[in-house]
Design an enzyme around this catalytic site. Structure first.
Site, short mmCIF file in Angstrom:
data_model
loop_
_atom_site.label_atom_id
_atom_site.label_comp_id
_atom_site.label_asym_id
_atom_site.label_seq_id
_atom_site.Cartn_x
_atom_site.Cartn_y
_atom_site.Cartn_z
N GLU A 1 65.37 35.43 57.89
CA GLU A 1 63.84 35.55 58.32
C GLU A 1 63.88 37.28 58.82
O GLU A 1 64.29 37.39 59.61
CB GLU A 1 63.47 34.93 59.66
CG GLU A 1 63.57 33.23 59.35
CD GLU A 1 64.16 32.43 60.70
OE1 GLU A 1 63.39 32.50 61.62
OE2 GLU A 1 65.06 31.79 60.55
N ASP B 1 72.71 31.85 64.30
CA ASP B 1 71.20 31.79 64.52
C ASP B 1 70.90 33.13 65.32
O ASP B 1 70.72 33.12 66.38
CB ASP B 1 70.92 30.35 65.33
CG ASP B 1 69.49 30.22 65.37
OD1 ASP B 1 68.68 30.99 65.07
OD2 ASP B 1 69.12 29.11 66.07
N HIS C 1 58.48 30.71 67.76
CA HIS C 1 57.84 30.80 66.30
C HIS C 1 56.19 30.58 66.62
O HIS C 1 55.58 29.80 65.88
CB HIS C 1 58.15 29.87 65.58
CG HIS C 1 59.63 30.21 64.82
ND1 HIS C 1 60.12 31.36 64.68
CD2 HIS C 1 60.68 29.32 64.45
CE1 HIS C 1 61.25 31.49 64.20
NE2 HIS C 1 61.67 29.98 64.08
N HIS D 1 59.73 31.34 56.75
CA HIS D 1 60.63 30.42 57.21
C HIS D 1 61.13 29.58 56.16
O HIS D 1 61.56 28.55 56.50
CB HIS D 1 60.11 29.75 58.35
CG HIS D 1 61.39 29.28 59.42
ND1 HIS D 1 62.57 28.64 58.86
CD2 HIS D 1 61.56 29.67 60.83
CE1 HIS D 1 63.29 28.70 59.75
NE2 HIS D 1 62.98 29.14 60.84
N SER D 2 61.48 30.04 54.73
CA SER D 2 61.93 29.30 53.86
C SER D 2 63.27 28.95 53.99
O SER D 2 63.85 29.86 54.56
CB SER D 2 61.61 29.92 52.55
OG SER D 2 60.35 29.76 51.99
N ASN E 1 60.55 33.90 66.18
CA ASN E 1 61.52 33.81 67.15
C ASN E 1 61.01 33.60 68.33
O ASN E 1 59.92 33.36 68.58
CB ASN E 1 62.69 34.64 66.97
CG ASN E 1 64.03 34.03 67.16
OD1 ASN E 1 64.41 33.97 68.27
ND2 ASN E 1 64.73 33.34 66.26
N ARG E 2 62.02 33.72 69.40
CA ARG E 2 61.66 33.57 70.73
C ARG E 2 61.12 34.74 71.64
O ARG E 2 61.56 35.97 71.50
CB ARG E 2 62.86 33.10 71.56
CG ARG E 2 63.31 31.55 70.83
CD ARG E 2 64.60 31.11 71.50
NE ARG E 2 65.21 29.77 70.91
CZ ARG E 2 65.40 29.53 69.55
NH1 ARG E 2 65.82 30.85 68.58
NH2 ARG E 2 65.61 28.49 69.24
#
Ligand code: GLA
Length: 410
Positions: free
Chosen positions: A370, A302, A156, A230-231, A130-131
């Site tokens: 995730e 998200d 990521h 990240h599936s 993530n960010r």
């Protein structure tokens, strides 16, 4: 009184997913050096084999590994990005289908269209899931600038994250099942991060129908680390349409709201009375179109959820989420040692990528869960720390358990 991270964790005994799982994973299990190995403890043949998958533009070969367990569950993984290409599990009638989004050719993963869409299908994510806001953070009084790849933000792992590197892979077979140890050394300064990071991820496909993902890392300088997988799942089968009818439970009483750039505001907000309350199994689509600022910012879900029992132990994964799909009856349970889970409802999928069965991946045709530390933690002293110090070992474990049943259960 504002909520804090500590106040949102429930007291009491954590829910364990699988009693045996914690004891099962040992590193350094006998490696398999040939191309194929099989064992026949169960009904189907356990196996792990390797074959060529393609070539990177610089000529390096990419291999695909096929793992199967004693019940016929089959998973294919490539050494590029540690990407899980496919995962076949039975439905309630015993019919197998591939439940993860992905492609059958390396070119599809390397294409411009894929780079543009950047969905990270099935990939290992590092150094940071993530960010990180503005691609910046300070550590021990020094400021660091990271590669930015999501507007001004770092997402990521940056331009060339762990999803785009070639891992060294060693297959193994152990009492628990078959698996792969993936290793990657991230050099000091890679994507702007301090320290050389030695990373090891183990995928184990067990005969208890679990995929266990174990993460380890060490560093020679203090650095943030937040690894994940990240599936994207569609439990009816990849390419079979929307995931909005899947019933989702997340064991979280709170989530971390974001701003328009999907950076946490720092608030820990209760899910009660909001579309983010998944404490009881709820179809993903039931509230996704509600007029809610957080859903608008996320273009759907998200968001990072604060797991009620999360982050308690690096050895004992606790149940974080369950997803059940009504047509197939497939059930996915996810347990983790992480404090958070990012629920992403495939909002950026736009029908411009075509999957393995020749169907376009339309809007919300897959979801990701995730397991992670919270986004932007290096800039948030009140979030659980993601800083790995030299001499310490980063450890994290997530278990995905596959089964099928007629009813959603609870
Ligand atoms: C994560 C992010 C999303 C998006 C996807 C990949 O879930 O939070 O915003 O970047 O990965 O497309």
């Amino acid at each position: 009184m504002p909520l804090t991270y500590a106040s949102m964790r429930r007291a009491g005994t954590p829910l364990r997913l699988s009693a045996g799982a914690a004891a099962m994973l040992m590193f350094g299990v006998a490696g398999i050096h040939g191309n194929t190995a099989t064992a026949s403890d169960g009904a189907a043949e356990r196996s792990v084999d390797r074959s060529a998958f393609g070539q990177l533009p610089d000529g390096r070969q990419v291999d695909v590994y096929r793992l199967a367990n004693a019940n016929g569950i089959e998973m294919r993984v490539i050494d590029y990005g540690g990407i899980i290409l496919s995962l076949k599990t039975p439905d309630v009638r015993g019919e197998f289908d591939d439940i993860v989004l992905g492609f059958d050719s390396l070119d599809a993963y390397l294409s411009d269209a894929y780079r543009q869409a950047n969905p990270y299908f099935g990939a290992l994510i590092g150094r940071y899931g993530n960010r990180i806001a503005g691609g910046r953070f300070s550590l021990d009084g020094e400021s660091h600038s990271l590669a930015t790849n999501d507007g001004d933000n770092h997402l990521h792992g940056g331009q060339q994250g762990f999803d785009r590197v070639l891992w060294q892979v060693e297959p193994f077979e152990s009492e628990a099942g078959t698996g792969l140890v993936l290793r990657y050394t991230s050099e000091d300064g890679e994507e702007g991060y301090p320290g050389t990071l030695e990373t090891q991820v183990t995928y184990t496909l067990t005969d208890a129908d679990e995929l266990i993902v174990d993460y380890r890392a060490t560093t020679d300088k203090a650095t943030p680390v937040n690894l994940t997988q990240h599936s994207y799942f569609n439990l009816e089968g990849e390419g079979s349409g929307s995931i909005l009818d899947h019933h989702l439970m997340i064991d979280a009483d709170a989530f971390t709201p974001v701003d328009e750039g999907l950076i946490p505001t720092g608030e820990i907000r209760s899910v009660e009375g909001t579309p983010f309350d998944f404490t009881q199994p709820t179809p993903i689509g039931e509230r996704i179109e509600r007029d809610d600022q957080q859903l608008t910012f996320g273009k759907g879900y998200d968001h990072n959820f604060v797991l009620a029992n999360g982050g308690a132990s690096v050895d004992d994964p606790v149940l974080a989420a369950r997803v059940w799909e009504p047509d197939s009856g497939r059930l996915l349970e996810i347990a983790t040692t992480e404090p958070g889970i990012q629920f992403y409802s495939g909002n950026f999928l736009a029908g411009d990528l075509t999957g393995k069965r020749g169907e376009a991946y339309e809007h919300r045709s897959g979801f990701a869960l995730e397991t992670q530390h919270f986004p932007d933690s290096p800039n948030r002293a009140d979030f659980p720390s993601t800083i790995l110090e030299p001499g310490d070992t980063y450890r994290s474990r997530t278990i995905y358990r596959f089964s099928a049943q007629e009813t959603p259960g609870s």
